[in-house]
Design a protein around this motif. Structure first.
Motif, mmCIF file in Angstrom:
data_model
loop_
_atom_site.group_PDB
_atom_site.id
_atom_site.type_symbol
_atom_site.label_atom_id
_atom_site.label_comp_id
_atom_site.label_asym_id
_atom_site.label_seq_id
_atom_site.Cartn_x
_atom_site.Cartn_y
_atom_site.Cartn_z
ATOM 1 N N LYS A 1 1.913 14.252 1.586
ATOM 2 C CA LYS A 1 1.551 12.849 1.790
ATOM 3 C C LYS A 1 1.105 12.196 0.491
ATOM 4 O O LYS A 1 1.000 10.985 0.390
ATOM 5 C CB LYS A 1 0.405 12.748 2.799
ATOM 6 N N ARG B 1 3.508 5.149 -6.152
ATOM 7 C CA ARG B 1 2.879 3.845 -6.330
ATOM 8 C C ARG B 1 2.248 3.741 -7.723
ATOM 9 O O ARG B 1 2.369 2.717 -8.391
ATOM 10 C CB ARG B 1 1.800 3.649 -5.252
ATOM 11 N N ALA C 1 -8.837 17.170 -2.157
ATOM 12 C CA ALA C 1 -8.003 16.273 -1.363
ATOM 13 C C ALA C 1 -8.413 16.382 0.092
ATOM 14 O O ALA C 1 -9.074 17.333 0.491
ATOM 15 C CB ALA C 1 -6.537 16.642 -1.531
ATOM 16 N N SER C 2 -8.003 15.401 0.880
ATOM 17 C CA SER C 2 -8.412 15.379 2.278
ATOM 18 C C SER C 2 -7.666 16.443 3.079
ATOM 19 O O SER C 2 -6.767 17.103 2.571
ATOM 20 C CB SER C 2 -8.134 14.007 2.879
ATOM 21 N N GLU C 3 -8.023 16.568 4.339
ATOM 22 C CA GLU C 3 -7.490 17.646 5.162
ATOM 23 C C GLU C 3 -6.014 17.496 5.469
ATOM 24 O O GLU C 3 -5.369 18.430 5.904
ATOM 25 C CB GLU C 3 -8.283 17.719 6.477
ATOM 26 N N ASN C 4 -5.479 16.295 5.282
ATOM 27 C CA ASN C 4 -4.053 16.112 5.512
ATOM 28 C C ASN C 4 -3.213 16.628 4.357
ATOM 29 O O ASN C 4 -2.011 16.728 4.469
ATOM 30 C CB ASN C 4 -3.737 14.629 5.729
ATOM 31 N N ARG C 5 -3.835 16.902 3.223
ATOM 32 C CA ARG C 5 -3.069 17.274 2.033
ATOM 33 C C ARG C 5 -3.669 18.470 1.315
ATOM 34 O O ARG C 5 -4.073 18.364 0.164
ATOM 35 C CB ARG C 5 -3.042 16.126 1.034
ATOM 36 N N THR D 1 0.838 -1.203 0.000
ATOM 37 C CA THR D 1 0.000 0.000 0.000
ATOM 38 C C THR D 1 0.867 1.244 0.000
ATOM 39 O O THR D 1 2.102 1.160 0.075
ATOM 40 C CB THR D 1 -0.900 0.041 1.248
ATOM 41 N N THR D 2 0.209 2.385 -0.060
ATOM 42 C CA THR D 2 0.952 3.641 -0.058
ATOM 43 C C THR D 2 1.783 3.787 1.219
ATOM 44 O O THR D 2 2.801 4.456 1.216
ATOM 45 C CB THR D 2 -0.009 4.834 -0.159
ATOM 46 N N PHE D 3 1.342 3.109 2.287
ATOM 47 C CA PHE D 3 2.119 3.197 3.535
ATOM 48 C C PHE D 3 3.478 2.523 3.363
ATOM 49 O O PHE D 3 4.447 2.886 4.002
ATOM 50 C CB PHE D 3 1.344 2.558 4.691
ATOM 51 N N ARG E 1 -13.694 12.672 -5.018
ATOM 52 C CA ARG E 1 -12.349 12.652 -5.568
ATOM 53 C C ARG E 1 -12.301 12.053 -6.964
ATOM 54 O O ARG E 1 -11.333 12.240 -7.686
ATOM 55 C CB ARG E 1 -11.442 11.861 -4.641
ATOM 56 N N GLU E 2 -13.333 11.301 -7.332
ATOM 57 C CA GLU E 2 -13.313 10.663 -8.650
ATOM 58 C C GLU E 2 -13.920 11.621 -9.670
ATOM 59 O O GLU E 2 -14.998 12.162 -9.450
ATOM 60 C CB GLU E 2 -14.153 9.389 -8.620
ATOM 61 N N ALA F 1 1.449 7.975 -2.991
ATOM 62 C CA ALA F 1 0.464 7.558 -3.991
ATOM 63 C C ALA F 1 1.001 7.808 -5.392
ATOM 64 O O ALA F 1 0.827 6.990 -6.296
ATOM 65 C CB ALA F 1 -0.840 8.312 -3.786
#
Lengths: 444, 346
Positions: free
Chosen positions: A127, A134, A208-212, A92-94, A379-380, A131
């Motif tokens: 972050k 990947r 994008a989400s709040e982390n990015r 995964t991306t992690f 997001r899509e 992705a």
């Protein structure tokens, strides 16, 4: 001639300004002054609004990027070693995050950068980076094991540092970024690995989400708004024009048509949220259309735009002088031929102007979309029409609304940037309306 | 009449287009605005790592989300409701009435509620619940009788507090946070200060006394914020004496503008909240419509991914954003794995 009259100044004419005339002239002057004050107040308000938006939002169009040489470690990315994309997808991306850490360490060593107290240098990178890697690796499995230069988006705080939003002082108070990291970013800039440039991704990337916050964009919102405008144009224009022609040219004048007229004017003034409630009840709960889809948004906005289009179309039909109709009827044209061959073409520019203004109004509307699920994190990208009409999307004003609610200060900049984009679209649409009116409108 | 005609023609077009509508292939989520950031972080990572499309996440509040969740079963209803409180009995009944009988409850972690003020403002660094009760109550006990709240400055309540006007920005009644604030701060403070006891002693019934404890003064010193934390932040920015109620995650993202106060001597951190030492926190949930499992592609995978250790664990992106991870995460993972619904699970 003018010279001569100017030379013969002593004779001022026979008119002697009496008290009444002076009073009238003075009141005209006063009125002009009031007008000028009103206009300048409006201009000042506009300038204030625009400068504050542009000052807040200009940063959204710039983005800081960091280039890194990343070794795509086979031991981490492809444990079985047979470069099978299906197996590699299990990482995964992690699993990709440690690669950035390693790449940062080797970059620091290679460039001889020494920063006291530097902790977590990998936090300089968004972050999104894992992705991004990947996707590249899964598309080209043969790259595993090689070292490749990637250009990553810098983290929102680092990006903010080059836009003046983050300073050394604020970094000291903020646990999300340290002054050492900012100094490290400066060192990377000197080494030519970090640059700030125009950010097309803001227009094309999805939310994008709040982390990015740094990778959020308007792509889905612009597509969603565009699809809705297509639907509004495709439905409201024919329905609105047909209704107006019937009402204006064919319908008898009686109580019923009066009632209809009053209702149309009323609908034009109904708060837009009401159309959202209607949309939820009819289109989603009764007809069973999907939530968050541009089709529902488009239909709701169609209902909202129809009165505007009907009213302007009727006004431009009435503006066509009766002599045109009489002349057409006089040479033997039928009522319908009169309308479609003569009246409608002459009313065309007015109808187009009204339609564009109606569309511009619909483009900026958020309230009705709240209830039909378009105020969402999507997001899509929706696919091409007609399927795309039924897939989730957001809209430009909704994106502004969403971003202003988020915790990270970088989203405030993005929200102002989105307002700028929205204003540009509105400006273009209204400019087209003005040009159409100027070029094609006929006056009698 | 015009309306009827327009609606009729629109419906005709719709009837034609409805048949085109394709089966939904992405998960739809709605609900709490507190859970929204976490849900969107998970949705984003889920879209990146799986072949399923990224779920669509809406906000709008816990109650609104649960209401839509309970509208029924089917593709045009949502699959998951995010909630910053436990689902209520009435909501479970409403769900059951609409055919949503099997609900899986998932606790994702805890949210800390913090008290913060302007970073350069007065020294608001330590509060206790009873100080907040005295500052916020509509009526307080003075000499055995209920009188309108006389306090105008924090220093009048306790000499250790700054000599600043009382000005608090608290979440409005539509927020789930308000409930936690009332219960864990006002009511706790009311009991701790002895006001509750005094009220009961003076002949007020216990229920009324509780209501009195939790009713907030209306003389303008306490301001309900119906918007989100960004609005509270803007109000604090404009008002140096203001103290606001925030979520831990919001505070952590705005540490350069806000300073946080301890509550009862305990600083709000991920550690103090997860151990339960910090008093003002609440669990966050999402609810899955079990009937949609296996129908909507990716629903179970999304739920599993949400509570996976690498996401919701102490080192995952949710904790990084400010979620206090649940020590009993493995139990939650098992609930989703076995699809235990609320009735069968508990």
């Amino acid at each position: 001639m003018t010279d001569m009259t100017a030379g013969a100044a002593p004779v001022r004419g026979t008119l002697v300004a009496d008290a009444h005339t002076r009073k009238r002239n003075a009141s005209e002057k006063r009125f002009r002054l009031y007008g000028a004050i009103a206009v300048s107040l409006a201009v000042i308000a506009l300038v204030f609004l625009l400068t504050s938006i542009v000052r807040n939002g200009a940063g959204a169009f710039m983005q800081t990027y960091i280039s890194l040489d990343v070794t795509l470690d086979a031991a981490k990315l492809d444990k079985s070693g047979n470069r099978n994309p299906v197996e590699m997808a299990k990482v995964t991306t992690f699993g990709y995050a440690p690669l950035i850490k390693d790449a940062m360490a080797s970059t620091i060593a290679a460039n001889g950068i020494e920063i006291e107290g530097l902790d977590k240098p990998e936090d300089l990178i968004s972050k999104e980076a894992s992705a991004q890697m990947r996707d590249v690796v899964l598309a080209n499995p043969e790259l595993v094991g090689e070292t490749r230069r990637f250009e990553f988006v810098a983290d929102g705080r680092i990006d903010g540092y080059y836009k003046g939003r983050v300073t050394m002082q604020s970094a000291e108070r903020d646990s999300n970024v340290t002054p050492a990291q900012l100094r490290f970013a400066d060192a990377l800039k000197e080494a030519g690995l970090l640059e700030t440039r125009f950010n097309w991704n803001f227009i094309t990337w999805p939310d994008a989400s709040e982390n990015r916050p740094e990778v959020s964009g308007l792509g889905v919102a612009i597509l969603g708004s565009f699809y809705m405008m297509l639907i509004v144009l495709g439905l409201a224009l024919p329905i609105g024009v047909a209704a107006s022609i019937y009402l204006e040219e064919f319908a008898p004048r009686n109580r019923l048509t009066d009632l209809i007229e009053v209702n149309i004017s009323n609908l034009a003034a109904v708060p837009s949220i009401v159309f959202g409630i209607l949309g939820l009840a009819i289109f989603i709960n009764f007809v069973g259309l999907p939530q968050s889809a541009p089709i529902v948004g488009g239909l709701v906005l169609t209902l909202m735009t129809l009165p505007t289009i009907i009213i302007t179309t009727r006004a431009s039909l009435t503006a066509v002088p009766p002599s045109i109709r009489e002349a057409a009827l006089g040479v033997g044209a039928s009522k319908m031929q009169t309308v479609f061959h003569h009246v409608l073409p002459l009313a065309g520019p007015g109808i187009m102007t009204g339609t564009i203004i109606g569309l511009a109004q619909a483009l900026g509307e958020t309230a009705p979309l709240l209830l039909i699920g378009m105020v969402a994190f999507v997001r899509e990208y929706p696919s091409a029409p007609p399927e795309g009409f039924f897939e989730p999307a957001t809209a430009l004003p909704v994106q502004v609304f969403n971003w202003t609610q988020r915790a990270d200060p970088a989203f405030i900049e993005r929200a102002s940037g989105a307002i700028i984009v929205l204003l540009v679209f509105l400006f273009i649409m209204n400019a087209i309306a003005v040009v159409l009116r100027r070029r094609f409108e006929r006056r009698w | 009449m015009m309306n009827a005609k327009l609606t009729a023609s629109t419906l005709a077009i719709l009837a034609a287009s409805a048949t085109v509508a394709v089966a939904r292939d992405q998960v739809q989520v709605a609900g709490s605005s507190t859970v929204l950031p976490y849900a969107s972080i998970v949705a984003e990572a889920f879209g990146e790592n799986f072949d399923f499309p990224t779920p669509v996440v809406e906000s709008g509040g816990s109650s609104a989300g649960l209401k839509r969740f309970c509208e029924g079963v089917g593709e045009n209803t949502i699959d998951i409701a995010n909630s910053s409180r436990k689902i209520r009995e009435g909501e479970v009944e409403a769900c059951a009435a609409a055919g949503v009988t099997d609900i899986i409850e998932v606790r994702i972690g805890y949210d800390g509620i913090v008290f913060a003020s302007q970073i350069d403002g007065p020294e608001f660094t330590a509060f206790t619940p009873d100080q907040w009760y005295k500052a916020m109550a509509g009526e307080v006990m003075v000499d055995g009788a209920l009188t309108a709240n006389p306090y105008t400055k924090w220093s009048e309540i306790d000499a250790s507090l700054p000599d600043a006007e009382i000005m608090a920005f608290i979440p409005g009644t539509k927020h789930g946070t308000r409930e936690v604030f009332e219960e864990k701060v006002l009511l706790a403070g009311c009991e701790a200060s002895g006001a509750m006891e005094a009220m009961v002693a003076s002949g007020v019934t216990e229920d009324d006394a509780e209501d009195k404890c939790m009713s907030v003064r209306t003389d303008g010193r306490s301001v309900d914020i119906d918007g989100d934390y960004t609005e509270t932040l803007a109000r604090i920015d404009a008002n140096p004496n203001g103290v606001g109620v925030f979520g831990l995650a919001f505070y952590e993202n705005n540490q350069d503008k806000l300073k946080v106060a301890t509550m009862g001597g305990i600083e709000p951190t991920v550690e103090t909240i997860s151990t339960g030492n910090y008093p003002v926190s609440r669990p966050l949930y999402f609810y899955i419509k079990a009937a949609h499992l296996g129908v909507i592609p990716g629903l179970k995978e999304y739920a599993q991914f949400f509570v996976a250790d690498e996401i919701a664990g102490p080192d995952g992106p949710l904790a990084e954003y400010g979620l206090v991870s649940d020590p009993e995460l493995s139990g939650t993972q098992a609930i989703i794995e076995n699809e235990e619904t609320m009735a069968s699970g508990s």
